[in-house]
Scaffold this motif. Sequence first.
Motif, mmCIF file in Angstrom:
data_model
loop_
_atom_site.group_PDB
_atom_site.id
_atom_site.type_symbol
_atom_site.label_atom_id
_atom_site.label_comp_id
_atom_site.label_asym_id
_atom_site.label_seq_id
_atom_site.Cartn_x
_atom_site.Cartn_y
_atom_site.Cartn_z
ATOM 1 N N PHE A 124 0.830 -1.199 0.000
ATOM 2 C CA PHE A 124 0.000 0.000 0.000
ATOM 3 C C PHE A 124 0.870 1.256 0.000
ATOM 4 O O PHE A 124 0.602 2.208 -0.744
ATOM 5 C CB PHE A 124 -0.942 -0.003 1.212
ATOM 6 N N ALA A 125 1.905 1.278 0.825
ATOM 7 C CA ALA A 125 2.794 2.446 0.887
ATOM 8 C C ALA A 125 3.481 2.686 -0.450
ATOM 9 O O ALA A 125 3.586 3.836 -0.906
ATOM 10 C CB ALA A 125 3.828 2.262 1.992
ATOM 11 N N VAL A 126 3.924 1.613 -1.086
ATOM 12 C CA VAL A 126 4.559 1.748 -2.400
ATOM 13 C C VAL A 126 3.548 2.290 -3.411
ATOM 14 O O VAL A 126 3.859 3.198 -4.187
ATOM 15 C CB VAL A 126 5.173 0.401 -2.862
ATOM 16 N N ALA A 127 2.321 1.764 -3.391
ATOM 17 C CA ALA A 127 1.291 2.226 -4.329
ATOM 18 C C ALA A 127 0.929 3.691 -4.092
ATOM 19 O O ALA A 127 0.717 4.447 -5.044
ATOM 20 C CB ALA A 127 0.041 1.359 -4.209
ATOM 21 N N LEU A 177 15.873 1.520 -4.943
ATOM 22 C CA LEU A 177 14.751 1.103 -4.099
ATOM 23 C C LEU A 177 14.602 -0.414 -4.053
ATOM 24 O O LEU A 177 14.193 -0.962 -3.034
ATOM 25 C CB LEU A 177 13.444 1.715 -4.607
ATOM 26 N N GLY A 178 14.897 -1.082 -5.147
ATOM 27 C CA GLY A 178 14.643 -2.510 -5.241
ATOM 28 C C GLY A 178 15.696 -3.413 -4.627
ATOM 29 O O GLY A 178 15.513 -4.629 -4.588
ATOM 30 N N ARG A 179 16.784 -2.853 -4.123
ATOM 31 C CA ARG A 179 17.904 -3.684 -3.673
ATOM 32 C C ARG A 179 17.583 -4.569 -2.481
ATOM 33 O O ARG A 179 18.144 -5.650 -2.360
ATOM 34 C CB ARG A 179 19.109 -2.817 -3.321
ATOM 35 N N ASN A 180 16.730 -4.154 -1.591
ATOM 36 C CA ASN A 180 16.547 -4.882 -0.332
ATOM 37 C C ASN A 180 15.220 -5.629 -0.197
ATOM 38 O O ASN A 180 14.938 -6.181 0.857
ATOM 39 C CB ASN A 180 16.714 -3.917 0.841
ATOM 40 N N TRP A 181 14.427 -5.657 -1.247
ATOM 41 C CA TRP A 181 13.146 -6.372 -1.148
ATOM 42 C C TRP A 181 13.351 -7.884 -1.124
ATOM 43 O O TRP A 181 12.640 -8.594 -0.430
ATOM 44 C CB TRP A 181 12.209 -5.994 -2.284
ATOM 45 N N LEU A 240 5.833 -13.558 -11.249
ATOM 46 C CA LEU A 240 5.607 -13.728 -12.693
ATOM 47 C C LEU A 240 5.488 -12.416 -13.460
ATOM 48 O O LEU A 240 5.727 -12.395 -14.672
ATOM 49 C CB LEU A 240 4.352 -14.569 -12.927
ATOM 50 N N CYS A 241 5.137 -11.342 -12.781
ATOM 51 C CA CYS A 241 4.873 -10.084 -13.490
ATOM 52 C C CYS A 241 5.824 -8.955 -13.089
ATOM 53 O O CYS A 241 6.468 -8.364 -13.958
ATOM 54 C CB CYS A 241 3.423 -9.668 -13.257
ATOM 55 N N ASN A 242 5.912 -8.640 -11.799
ATOM 56 C CA ASN A 242 6.743 -7.520 -11.370
ATOM 57 C C ASN A 242 8.234 -7.844 -11.414
ATOM 58 O O ASN A 242 9.032 -7.013 -11.858
ATOM 59 C CB ASN A 242 6.351 -7.049 -9.972
ATOM 60 N N VAL A 243 8.623 -9.022 -10.947
ATOM 61 C CA VAL A 243 10.048 -9.363 -10.890
ATOM 62 C C VAL A 243 10.705 -9.347 -12.278
ATOM 63 O O VAL A 243 11.804 -8.795 -12.412
ATOM 64 C CB VAL A 243 10.271 -10.694 -10.152
ATOM 65 N N LEU A 252 9.990 -7.475 -14.784
ATOM 66 C CA LEU A 252 10.157 -6.059 -15.116
ATOM 67 C C LEU A 252 11.277 -5.448 -14.278
ATOM 68 O O LEU A 252 12.087 -4.661 -14.781
ATOM 69 C CB LEU A 252 8.849 -5.302 -14.903
ATOM 70 N N ASN A 253 11.346 -5.821 -12.996
ATOM 71 C CA ASN A 253 12.429 -5.333 -12.133
ATOM 72 C C ASN A 253 13.790 -5.744 -12.678
ATOM 73 O O ASN A 253 14.734 -4.949 -12.697
ATOM 74 C CB ASN A 253 12.281 -5.881 -10.711
ATOM 75 N N ARG A 254 13.890 -6.995 -13.103
ATOM 76 C CA ARG A 254 15.167 -7.481 -13.644
ATOM 77 C C ARG A 254 15.571 -6.699 -14.888
ATOM 78 O O ARG A 254 16.753 -6.408 -15.086
ATOM 79 C CB ARG A 254 15.078 -8.971 -13.952
ATOM 80 N N SER A 255 14.601 -6.382 -15.720
ATOM 81 C CA SER A 255 14.942 -5.634 -16.935
ATOM 82 C C SER A 255 15.449 -4.231 -16.575
ATOM 83 O O SER A 255 16.391 -3.735 -17.197
ATOM 84 C CB SER A 255 13.753 -5.557 -17.890
ATOM 85 N N VAL A 256 14.855 -3.608 -15.555
ATOM 86 C CA VAL A 256 15.309 -2.278 -15.134
ATOM 87 C C VAL A 256 16.689 -2.368 -14.487
ATOM 88 O O VAL A 256 17.552 -1.516 -14.717
ATOM 89 C CB VAL A 256 14.287 -1.618 -14.185
ATOM 90 N N LYS A 257 16.921 -3.403 -13.695
ATOM 91 C CA LYS A 257 18.224 -3.583 -13.043
ATOM 92 C C LYS A 257 19.351 -3.779 -14.050
ATOM 93 O O LYS A 257 20.499 -3.467 -13.762
ATOM 94 C CB LYS A 257 18.184 -4.778 -12.093
ATOM 95 N N SER A 258 19.029 -4.270 -15.227
ATOM 96 C CA SER A 258 20.060 -4.541 -16.226
ATOM 97 C C SER A 258 20.480 -3.292 -17.009
ATOM 98 O O SER A 258 21.426 -3.350 -17.796
ATOM 99 C CB SER A 258 19.567 -5.604 -17.215
ATOM 100 N N LEU A 259 19.802 -2.185 -16.792
ATOM 101 C CA LEU A 259 20.056 -0.962 -17.555
ATOM 102 C C LEU A 259 21.121 -0.088 -16.901
ATOM 103 O O LEU A 259 21.330 -0.133 -15.694
ATOM 104 C CB LEU A 259 18.764 -0.153 -17.680
ATOM 105 N N THR A 260 21.756 0.732 -17.724
ATOM 106 C CA THR A 260 22.629 1.798 -17.248
ATOM 107 C C THR A 260 21.824 3.093 -17.379
ATOM 108 O O THR A 260 21.450 3.471 -18.496
ATOM 109 C CB THR A 260 23.916 1.878 -18.091
#
Length: 151
Positions: free
Chosen positions: A22-25, A47-51, A98-101, A103-111
């Motif tokens: 809820f806080a993230v949303a 933000l995603g490093r510690n989830w 199946l859905c968010n992770v 997308l997260n991985r694709s963002v983590k792979s970017l510079t």
Amino acid sequence: MSADVLAVAVLLGSGVTAGVLFAVALSVVPALAEMPADRYVYTHQMLGRNWDPTMPVIVLGSAVLDLVLAATADSTPRTVLGLTGAVLLLLVSAVSHLCNVPLNRSVKSLTPSRLPADWTDPRPAWRRWHLLRTVLALAALAVNATGVAVG
């Protein structure tokens, strides 16, 4: 473990899950949506490093405790509510995995300073999936609270 201790643990786990999502949303998603792409990528990476593995352990652990509570319940309503809470938490996990992770991985792979010319912004899809898992988590919390109140 007593039923009361299990109930508290289930409420704690499903409450933390619902509260975090809820806080993230409410705050993080709108802030990320307003950022230029490079800042968004950088911020999302930070933000995603510690989830992981914290949230999966809390969500899946709470689902398991819900199942134990359902299996040891002394009434049909508590059994049904425990099973429903577990299913809702498992759905939260499924949407995340199946859905968010991905997308997260694709963002983590970017510079951040060198986004590809053909980059597709994942924020709209990520937001939709996040809102779905938030609703599921809030429903799980409501169901689990009802299950405790019924007992």
